[in-house]
Scaffold this motif. Structure first.
Motif, PDB file in Angstrom:
ATOM      1  N   ILE A   1       0.698  -1.414   0.086  1.00  0.00           N
ATOM      2  CA  ILE A   1       0.050   0.142  -0.049  1.00  0.00           C
ATOM      3  C   ILE A   1       0.545   1.551  -0.050  1.00  0.00           C
ATOM      4  O   ILE A   1       1.753   1.119   1.127  1.00  0.00           O
ATOM      5  N   ASN A   2       0.843   1.882  -0.740  1.00  0.00           N
ATOM      6  CA  ASN A   2       1.502   3.775  -0.831  1.00  0.00           C
ATOM      7  C   ASN A   2       0.016   4.630  -0.983  1.00  0.00           C
ATOM      8  O   ASN A   2      -0.887   4.628  -1.238  1.00  0.00           O
ATOM      9  N   SER A   3       0.698   5.403  -0.212  1.00  0.00           N
ATOM     10  CA  SER A   3      -0.361   6.215   0.318  1.00  0.00           C
ATOM     11  C   SER A   3       0.310   7.488   0.313  1.00  0.00           C
ATOM     12  O   SER A   3       1.017   8.547   0.196  1.00  0.00           O
ATOM     13  N   ASN A   4      -0.916   8.819  -0.911  1.00  0.00           N
ATOM     14  CA  ASN A   4       0.129   9.949  -0.808  1.00  0.00           C
ATOM     15  C   ASN A   4      -1.016  11.308  -0.961  1.00  0.00           C
ATOM     16  O   ASN A   4      -2.351  10.779  -1.526  1.00  0.00           O
ATOM     17  N   PHE A   5      -0.416  12.377  -0.347  1.00  0.00           N
ATOM     18  CA  PHE A   5      -2.132  13.507   0.364  1.00  0.00           C
ATOM     19  C   PHE A   5      -1.063  14.566  -0.298  1.00  0.00           C
ATOM     20  O   PHE A   5      -0.124  14.877   0.206  1.00  0.00           O
ATOM     21  N   SER A   6      -1.457  15.432  -1.366  1.00  0.00           N
ATOM     22  CA  SER A   6      -1.450  16.805  -1.943  1.00  0.00           C
ATOM     23  C   SER A   6      -2.046  17.861  -1.756  1.00  0.00           C
ATOM     24  O   SER A   6      -3.662  17.747  -1.815  1.00  0.00           O
ATOM     25  N   ILE A  24      -6.305  16.592  -2.026  1.00  0.00           N
ATOM     26  CA  ILE A  24      -6.182  15.306  -3.363  1.00  0.00           C
ATOM     27  C   ILE A  24      -5.065  14.173  -2.055  1.00  0.00           C
ATOM     28  O   ILE A  24      -4.409  14.095  -2.175  1.00  0.00           O
ATOM     29  N   ALA A  25      -5.839  12.995  -2.331  1.00  0.00           N
ATOM     30  CA  ALA A  25      -6.120  12.133  -1.306  1.00  0.00           C
ATOM     31  C   ALA A  25      -5.293  10.856  -2.354  1.00  0.00           C
ATOM     32  O   ALA A  25      -6.314  10.405  -3.273  1.00  0.00           O
ATOM     33  N   GLU A  26      -4.261  10.281  -2.340  1.00  0.00           N
ATOM     34  CA  GLU A  26      -4.386   8.856  -3.726  1.00  0.00           C
ATOM     35  C   GLU A  26      -3.936   7.566  -2.703  1.00  0.00           C
ATOM     36  O   GLU A  26      -2.668   7.726  -2.246  1.00  0.00           O
ATOM     37  N   LYS A  36      -2.673 -14.252  -9.698  1.00  0.00           N
ATOM     38  CA  LYS A  36      -1.657 -13.061 -10.427  1.00  0.00           C
ATOM     39  C   LYS A  36      -1.500 -11.555  -9.241  1.00  0.00           C
ATOM     40  O   LYS A  36      -2.370 -11.657  -8.472  1.00  0.00           O
ATOM     41  N   ASN A  37      -1.397 -10.866  -9.737  1.00  0.00           N
ATOM     42  CA  ASN A  37      -1.003  -9.832  -9.162  1.00  0.00           C
ATOM     43  C   ASN A  37      -1.338  -8.363  -9.906  1.00  0.00           C
ATOM     44  O   ASN A  37      -1.752  -8.617 -10.841  1.00  0.00           O
ATOM     45  N   GLN A  38      -2.437  -7.535  -8.987  1.00  0.00           N
ATOM     46  CA  GLN A  38      -3.192  -6.517  -9.446  1.00  0.00           C
ATOM     47  C   GLN A  38      -2.566  -5.254  -8.786  1.00  0.00           C
ATOM     48  O   GLN A  38      -3.002  -4.958  -7.602  1.00  0.00           O
ATOM     49  N   ASN A  39      -2.673  -3.841  -9.496  1.00  0.00           N
ATOM     50  CA  ASN A  39      -2.458  -2.515  -9.299  1.00  0.00           C
ATOM     51  C   ASN A  39      -3.847  -2.171  -8.974  1.00  0.00           C
ATOM     52  O   ASN A  39      -4.637  -1.737 -10.205  1.00  0.00           O
ATOM     53  N   ILE A  40      -3.762  -1.494  -7.375  1.00  0.00           N
ATOM     54  CA  ILE A  40      -5.601  -0.871  -8.476  1.00  0.00           C
ATOM     55  C   ILE A  40      -4.619   0.736  -7.430  1.00  0.00           C
ATOM     56  O   ILE A  40      -4.538   0.803  -6.435  1.00  0.00           O
ATOM     57  N   SER A  41      -5.411   1.759  -7.873  1.00  0.00           N
ATOM     58  CA  SER A  41      -5.189   3.508  -7.260  1.00  0.00           C
ATOM     59  C   SER A  41      -6.853   4.029  -7.336  1.00  0.00           C
ATOM     60  O   SER A  41      -8.014   3.333  -7.580  1.00  0.00           O
ATOM     61  N   PHE A  42      -7.164   4.576  -6.323  1.00  0.00           N
ATOM     62  CA  PHE A  42      -8.195   5.150  -5.780  1.00  0.00           C
ATOM     63  C   PHE A  42      -8.240   6.728  -5.353  1.00  0.00           C
ATOM     64  O   PHE A  42      -6.155   6.332  -4.728  1.00  0.00           O
ATOM     65  N   VAL A  43      -8.026   7.854  -6.133  1.00  0.00           N
ATOM     66  CA  VAL A  43      -8.367   8.474  -5.584  1.00  0.00           C
ATOM     67  C   VAL A  43      -9.348   9.452  -5.340  1.00  0.00           C
ATOM     68  O   VAL A  43     -10.718   9.389  -5.641  1.00  0.00           O
ATOM     69  N   LYS A  65      -8.751  15.694   5.077  1.00  0.00           N
ATOM     70  CA  LYS A  65      -7.905  14.634   4.834  1.00  0.00           C
ATOM     71  C   LYS A  65      -8.648  13.158   5.912  1.00  0.00           C
ATOM     72  O   LYS A  65      -8.995  12.163   5.189  1.00  0.00           O
ATOM     73  N   LYS A  66      -9.435  13.066   6.876  1.00  0.00           N
ATOM     74  CA  LYS A  66     -10.021  12.344   7.466  1.00  0.00           C
ATOM     75  C   LYS A  66     -11.224  11.526   6.511  1.00  0.00           C
ATOM     76  O   LYS A  66     -11.630  10.542   6.504  1.00  0.00           O
ATOM     77  N   ASN A  67     -11.925  12.597   6.014  1.00  0.00           N
ATOM     78  CA  ASN A  67     -13.511  12.302   5.231  1.00  0.00           C
ATOM     79  C   ASN A  67     -12.078  11.182   4.004  1.00  0.00           C
ATOM     80  O   ASN A  67     -13.507  10.271   3.031  1.00  0.00           O
ATOM     81  N   LEU A  68     -11.322  12.142   3.386  1.00  0.00           N
ATOM     82  CA  LEU A  68     -11.424  11.894   1.894  1.00  0.00           C
ATOM     83  C   LEU A  68     -10.468  10.224   2.405  1.00  0.00           C
ATOM     84  O   LEU A  68     -10.944   9.194   1.622  1.00  0.00           O
TER      85      LEU A  68
END
Length: 85
Positions: A1-6, A24-26, A36-43, A65-68
């Motif tokens: 899991i990787n997360s980013n907030f900008s 933006i929260a990603e 298989k391996n599956q990469n998924i992004s949520f923004v 941030k908490k709500n996102l």
């Protein structure tokens, strides 16, 4: 899991001071299964106006941030429940 907030400046006044931001929260996650391996992004993002009171601005941004994060967590749960492995 990787997360980013900008926090990006999206509108400035005539003096060049930021008046509006986009938060933006990603989350990027990799799901590993036997097949298989599956990469998924949520923004998720939200545009806000700048508050002149910095203390109130920080409180408001933390609340967003908490709500996102909750929205993305619900999307992840929904995705996992409905995925065919």
């Amino acid at each position: 899991i990787n997360s980013n907030f900008s926090k990006n400046s999206i509108i400035k006044d005539k003096k060049g001071n930021t008046t509006n931001y986009e938060l933006i929260a990603e989350i990027n996650l990799t799901i590993e299964t036997n097949k298989k391996n599956q990469n998924i992004s949520f923004v998720e993002s939200l545009k806000i106006e700048k508050n002149n009171d910095n203390f109130e601005q920080v409180k408001y941004e933390n609340k967003i941030k908490k709500n996102l994060s909750k929205i993305i967590a619900n999307k992840i749960i929904f995705y996992l429940k409905n995925s065919q492995w």
